[in-house]
Design a protein around this motif. Sequence first.
Motif, PDB file in Angstrom:
ATOM      1  N   ALA A 137     -14.611 -31.283  23.913  1.00  0.00           N
ATOM      2  CA  ALA A 137     -15.816 -30.940  24.695  1.00  0.00           C
ATOM      3  C   ALA A 137     -15.906 -29.432  24.890  1.00  0.00           C
ATOM      4  O   ALA A 137     -14.884 -28.744  24.965  1.00  0.00           O
ATOM      5  CB  ALA A 137     -15.765 -31.635  26.049  1.00  0.00           C
ATOM      6  N   PHE A 138     -17.135 -28.936  24.933  1.00  0.00           N
ATOM      7  CA  PHE A 138     -17.319 -27.509  25.241  1.00  0.00           C
ATOM      8  C   PHE A 138     -18.622 -27.333  26.011  1.00  0.00           C
ATOM      9  O   PHE A 138     -19.480 -28.236  26.020  1.00  0.00           O
ATOM     10  CB  PHE A 138     -17.308 -26.660  23.968  1.00  0.00           C
ATOM     11  N   GLU A 181     -19.378 -37.722  15.880  1.00  0.00           N
ATOM     12  CA  GLU A 181     -20.355 -38.257  16.837  1.00  0.00           C
ATOM     13  C   GLU A 181     -20.555 -37.165  17.881  1.00  0.00           C
ATOM     14  O   GLU A 181     -19.574 -36.584  18.357  1.00  0.00           O
ATOM     15  CB  GLU A 181     -19.796 -39.492  17.546  1.00  0.00           C
ATOM     16  N   THR A 182     -21.795 -36.897  18.210  1.00  0.00           N
ATOM     17  CA  THR A 182     -22.071 -35.857  19.198  1.00  0.00           C
ATOM     18  C   THR A 182     -22.673 -36.488  20.448  1.00  0.00           C
ATOM     19  O   THR A 182     -23.530 -37.364  20.343  1.00  0.00           O
ATOM     20  CB  THR A 182     -23.087 -34.840  18.618  1.00  0.00           C
ATOM     21  N   GLY A 183     -22.204 -36.061  21.596  1.00  0.00           N
ATOM     22  CA  GLY A 183     -22.755 -36.544  22.865  1.00  0.00           C
ATOM     23  C   GLY A 183     -23.204 -35.366  23.716  1.00  0.00           C
ATOM     24  O   GLY A 183     -22.517 -34.342  23.782  1.00  0.00           O
ATOM     25  N   ALA A 196     -22.211 -30.139  29.380  1.00  0.00           N
ATOM     26  CA  ALA A 196     -21.169 -30.228  28.348  1.00  0.00           C
ATOM     27  C   ALA A 196     -21.671 -30.945  27.093  1.00  0.00           C
ATOM     28  O   ALA A 196     -22.559 -31.778  27.155  1.00  0.00           O
ATOM     29  CB  ALA A 196     -19.953 -30.965  28.898  1.00  0.00           C
ATOM     30  N   VAL A 197     -21.090 -30.586  25.986  1.00  0.00           N
ATOM     31  CA  VAL A 197     -21.341 -31.288  24.723  1.00  0.00           C
ATOM     32  C   VAL A 197     -20.011 -31.875  24.258  1.00  0.00           C
ATOM     33  O   VAL A 197     -18.980 -31.194  24.300  1.00  0.00           O
ATOM     34  CB  VAL A 197     -21.880 -30.319  23.641  1.00  0.00           C
ATOM     35  N   THR A 198     -20.019 -33.138  23.871  1.00  0.00           N
ATOM     36  CA  THR A 198     -18.790 -33.739  23.354  1.00  0.00           C
ATOM     37  C   THR A 198     -18.958 -33.994  21.859  1.00  0.00           C
ATOM     38  O   THR A 198     -20.045 -34.330  21.394  1.00  0.00           O
ATOM     39  CB  THR A 198     -18.480 -35.087  24.034  1.00  0.00           C
ATOM     40  N   GLY A 245     -33.854 -26.441  27.048  1.00  0.00           N
ATOM     41  CA  GLY A 245     -33.988 -27.541  28.009  1.00  0.00           C
ATOM     42  C   GLY A 245     -32.642 -28.123  28.394  1.00  0.00           C
ATOM     43  O   GLY A 245     -32.409 -28.469  29.554  1.00  0.00           O
ATOM     44  N   PHE A 246     -31.743 -28.234  27.422  1.00  0.00           N
ATOM     45  CA  PHE A 246     -30.409 -28.775  27.685  1.00  0.00           C
ATOM     46  C   PHE A 246     -29.657 -27.857  28.643  1.00  0.00           C
ATOM     47  O   PHE A 246     -29.001 -28.308  29.584  1.00  0.00           O
ATOM     48  CB  PHE A 246     -29.625 -28.904  26.367  1.00  0.00           C
ATOM     49  N   LEU A 247     -29.793 -26.540  28.428  1.00  0.00           N
ATOM     50  CA  LEU A 247     -29.081 -25.581  29.284  1.00  0.00           C
ATOM     51  C   LEU A 247     -29.651 -25.567  30.695  1.00  0.00           C
ATOM     52  O   LEU A 247     -28.936 -25.351  31.664  1.00  0.00           O
ATOM     53  CB  LEU A 247     -29.155 -24.171  28.681  1.00  0.00           C
TER      54      LEU A 247
END
Lengths: 181, 191
Positions: free
Chosen positions: A84-85, A36-38, A43-45, A114-116
Amino acid sequence: MRINQILKTMKKLIPLLCLFLFSISSGIAAHGIHFETGFHSPAVTVRAYFSRTAPLADATVRVYAPGEETPYQSGRTDRDGYFAFLPVTAGNWTLTVDDGMGHADKIIVSITGGFLANDEPAVLPGDTMQERLHETPAVQEPRHFPLGYRVLLGLALIFGITGIIYAVKANQELKKIIKGN
Amino acid sequence: MHISDGIIDANISIVANVVSVGLIYVSGKNTSVQEIPKMGMMGAALFIASLIHFPMAGTSVHLGLFGIAGIILGKRAFPAVFTAVLFQSLIFQHGGLFSVGINSLNMGAGAFAAWMAWRMKILPDPVRAVLAGLLGVLIPVLLMSVEFQLSGYGRGILYLFSVYLVVAVIEGAISFSAVRFMQKVKPELLT
């Protein structure tokens, strides 16, 4: 005569069928690694798990930046299978997860510009990173058919293929017998 | 026990897939009509077996039933193993689709070793059955751990072996019970 023989054989195989039914009813779950990606900028989990109740805990995670062959970061999943990273460039980030005991898999996480650019804080005052990651509703739920349906689908396909091969073979043998007569 | 895509080198996976298709042909050649229902039933049992899993040493291990597959199907075990692994990958995402070949070869080797053990007529039936169950787990684990080691994954062959030894003992007991049951109700099911 042959049909009677098959039916007799099938009767003897009823215990095997009972084992299937017992398996289906005894709380089984698919065993492959799922992710599962969040996304919680910056951060990305990623959560790695075998089933809803069996997380891939304490597994080694290596994070590879887009186009890189040496790990950008490495670590271990927590007891709930979370890791997380913080990505620093846009592109496809690759994560490898390995529990060291024969279960390893890869996931590619696509990061957009956009995320960054989003400067939403990862940690709000008064809470901890761990709590936020575990409580966030942003974690995607996998969309699968219920396991019972998938088990039945697999069995239906296997028995269906067996039936087709059986019919073809039986037909070939029947033709041989007719030719012989 | 199921290797996911991207773990093993792609060239090795391609070769394993080609070898698997060849083995299906060799192993399934001249199959009689009477053997086909047995192969289908065993394929279904193998497909289900991987869903019966339990936590152990911080990970999750599952049954394989490759020992019983070797005992019942003998040289016909490989097509049943391949079918089960293929549908486990397609339906449960258990192991990679591109890695079906290498997974089938690992597990098929277990069934083959079990068949070899079962053919050692000098040993008493219960010993052969338990040995077949043990080898049905330990041979795939040995192959998988070597492949993992070469690809830079896993915690080493001995560690994996020690974890899966418990599963092997369980499978040995299952093979023993299954053989005793079949000897009573349908001895001709055994190869």
